[in-house]
Design an enzyme around this catalytic site. Sequence first.
Site, PDB file in Angstrom:
ATOM      1  N   HIS A 466       0.826  -1.210   0.000  1.00  0.00           N
ATOM      2  CA  HIS A 466       0.000   0.000   0.000  1.00  0.00           C
ATOM      3  C   HIS A 466       0.861   1.261   0.000  1.00  0.00           C
ATOM      4  CE1 HIS A 466      -3.673   2.344   1.195  1.00  0.00           C
ATOM      5  NE2 HIS A 466      -2.739   3.152   1.685  1.00  0.00           N
ATOM      6  N   GLU A 467       1.789   1.338   0.938  1.00  0.00           N
ATOM      7  CA  GLU A 467       2.595   2.558   1.053  1.00  0.00           C
ATOM      8  C   GLU A 467       3.508   2.745  -0.156  1.00  0.00           C
ATOM      9  OE1 GLU A 467       1.725   4.723   3.060  1.00  0.00           O
ATOM     10  OE2 GLU A 467       0.460   3.445   4.319  1.00  0.00           O
ATOM     11  N   HIS A 470       1.677   4.548  -2.857  1.00  0.00           N
ATOM     12  CA  HIS A 470       1.795   5.998  -2.707  1.00  0.00           C
ATOM     13  C   HIS A 470       3.150   6.485  -3.234  1.00  0.00           C
ATOM     14  CE1 HIS A 470      -1.854   6.931  -0.585  1.00  0.00           C
ATOM     15  NE2 HIS A 470      -1.584   6.171   0.457  1.00  0.00           N
ATOM     16  N   HIS A 473       3.336   7.030  -6.868  1.00  0.00           N
ATOM     17  CA  HIS A 473       2.665   8.254  -7.291  1.00  0.00           C
ATOM     18  C   HIS A 473       3.655   9.425  -7.302  1.00  0.00           C
ATOM     19  CE1 HIS A 473      -1.679  10.122  -7.092  1.00  0.00           C
ATOM     20  NE2 HIS A 473      -1.043  10.446  -8.189  1.00  0.00           N
TER      21      HIS A 473
END
Length: 678
Positions: A466-467, A470, A473
Amino acid sequence: MNPELTHWTGPLGLPRFDLIRDEDFAPAFDACLTEAEAAVEAIAANPAPPSFANTIAALETAEEPLNRLCAIFFTLVGTDSNPAREDLQRRIAPRLAAHGSKVSMDPRLFDRVEAVMQDADALAPEDRRLTELTLRGLRRAGAGLTGEARKRMAAIRERLAVLSTEFSQNVLVDEREFVLEIADDHLAGLPDWLIRAMRAAARERGRQGQVVTLNRSLIVPFLEYAEDRALREVAWRAWTARGSGQGAGGAATDNRPIAAEILQLRHERAQLLGYEDFASYKLEPEMARSAENVEALLTEVWTAARTRAEADAARLTEMLREDGVNGALEPWDWRFYAGRRRRAEHDLDEAEVKPYLTLSAMLDAVFDTARRLFGIELHEISAPLWSPDVRAWEVVRDGRHMAVFVGDYHARPGKRSGAWCSALQQQHKIGQGQRPIVVNVCNFTPPEAEGEPAYLSWDDAHTLFHEFGHALHHILSDVTWPSMSGTSVARDFVELPSQLFEHWLEQPEVLDRHARHAQTGAPLPPDLRDRLLAAGNAEQGFATVEYLESALVDLAFHRGAPPADPMARQAEVLAELGAPTAIPMRHATPHFAHVFSGDGYSSGYYSYMWSEVMDADAFEAFLEKGDAFDPEIAARLEEWILSKGDSLPADELWLKFRERKPGVHALLKGRGLLAKTS
């Protein structure tokens, strides 16, 4: 002033944390605030006619030294706090807020930006977008206010900065101070790997035996495995008492009056700007647009989730009775009996899986997945960072430097709980351009001893993916202006890349390649892999309900008049929902940091589910091609989602990627809730 705070000289442009002392920060903030005020004043007082270059573009770099200083300081506050840093944080928060108010509410800047906007049609698309966002930000900050309303808005912003700092520090105190010693004769049911982790936590705190702390990687498995029901209750109550005045810090850490004042001030702030309530103000620029749209989505999912959770509760209650307990199924019982049920129905024990989920192996999985999708490679580098266990990598593609990635993965005293992604440095193309420095922070249980592997739970592995979603991105960002690069997007869009990237962890080919036994190096057996994946939705009723409870309470707090007693309003909302008593909110109000430690997710905690509607639909695009690594879809994902930042509105970016609006069907299917609604 220590020059290392604003002019970084470490490898690949990293800060030299080894050259920074706590006493350097106060004079640095004095100097950088003075410099930032002078730079903004020069823009506001410029006698030349307003232009994009001398106003909008100039504002993008006016506060760069201050931004770099804040990036270092708040990274340390979150990952390695101490009394000196906490004291300075309390003192600097209102000064930073006052500076922000002075800049964003300056009528001269507002007039100049409005003048540039009048001729914005002649600008390049990214420049026009930046002008629109700048003007919108000034209006929403209160630049159009006058007289007493302007003064009151500035005072509200300063007070909110103080309160949010107090809120987060109170939670940190309760997390840091609580230690539950577990005697040797109360270890029944606990697997060896968890006992070893508890002993390592004890040694870290200078204690003998084994302890439970409020580190999620310790307390969640303790609640799942501990057969001693009374100890489970003690641990659970401590975990949920954070910030309530009943936690380890006592009455001094009571966040309930702080939350009430924050809600009152937010409501007043919104009304000063002409909005009915804070939810209307906050949701206006998001994809959801309105509280009604948010409520419609959450309610649709709530119905299916509660039905599933109630069925699960009935079965778990039967198991409780089989153990001779005649009382109700309690919150400290749920994980214990759900874990027992999962192990029985799926023949799956986390102790069997954990040796294959080492941090090293899962990092390899994360990096290899990113390489196969986007062609990037990560090469570890040596750099002086804030803790010896923090690591850094250079990110390259086709030999070209793309970013620096920093991973801080292990729990330790003084570190804020949870997991997050931030950027020490944003990508932009001003002048020679700048590539990002991205930080992932987690709180995994550290290795039991030096040289030993660190083991992750299945939930930890999801957090890792998940991290890094990010981080992608940021890493793949390709825009001109720093204020709209990377994750600087609508709050209900920002979780799309992170939640989407989690899907690759569950791909059999990823697990087959990377999940290797820590001692033998053997791959995860196919049968065990299949059982692991089959059990993935076993607790989606629980997980969805506890999340939705928090999201709906957050929304209720910010709609209409603010509650004088947030705890009473919380109870009222849960009663209206008919929430299962054995499933409390994931984040109860006194430690709901997403909502009260700043404005980030206030009236916006729903955004995880809003984004999940899109991430489920986005992964369907790969499945429709029959290849989770389809290069065409991966290229479209980078082009329209990961590289664009806020250079276009989020709904436009989604439509360019998927060519249709997302639907809730894929989300319900992915959570295993679809059949319950048919």
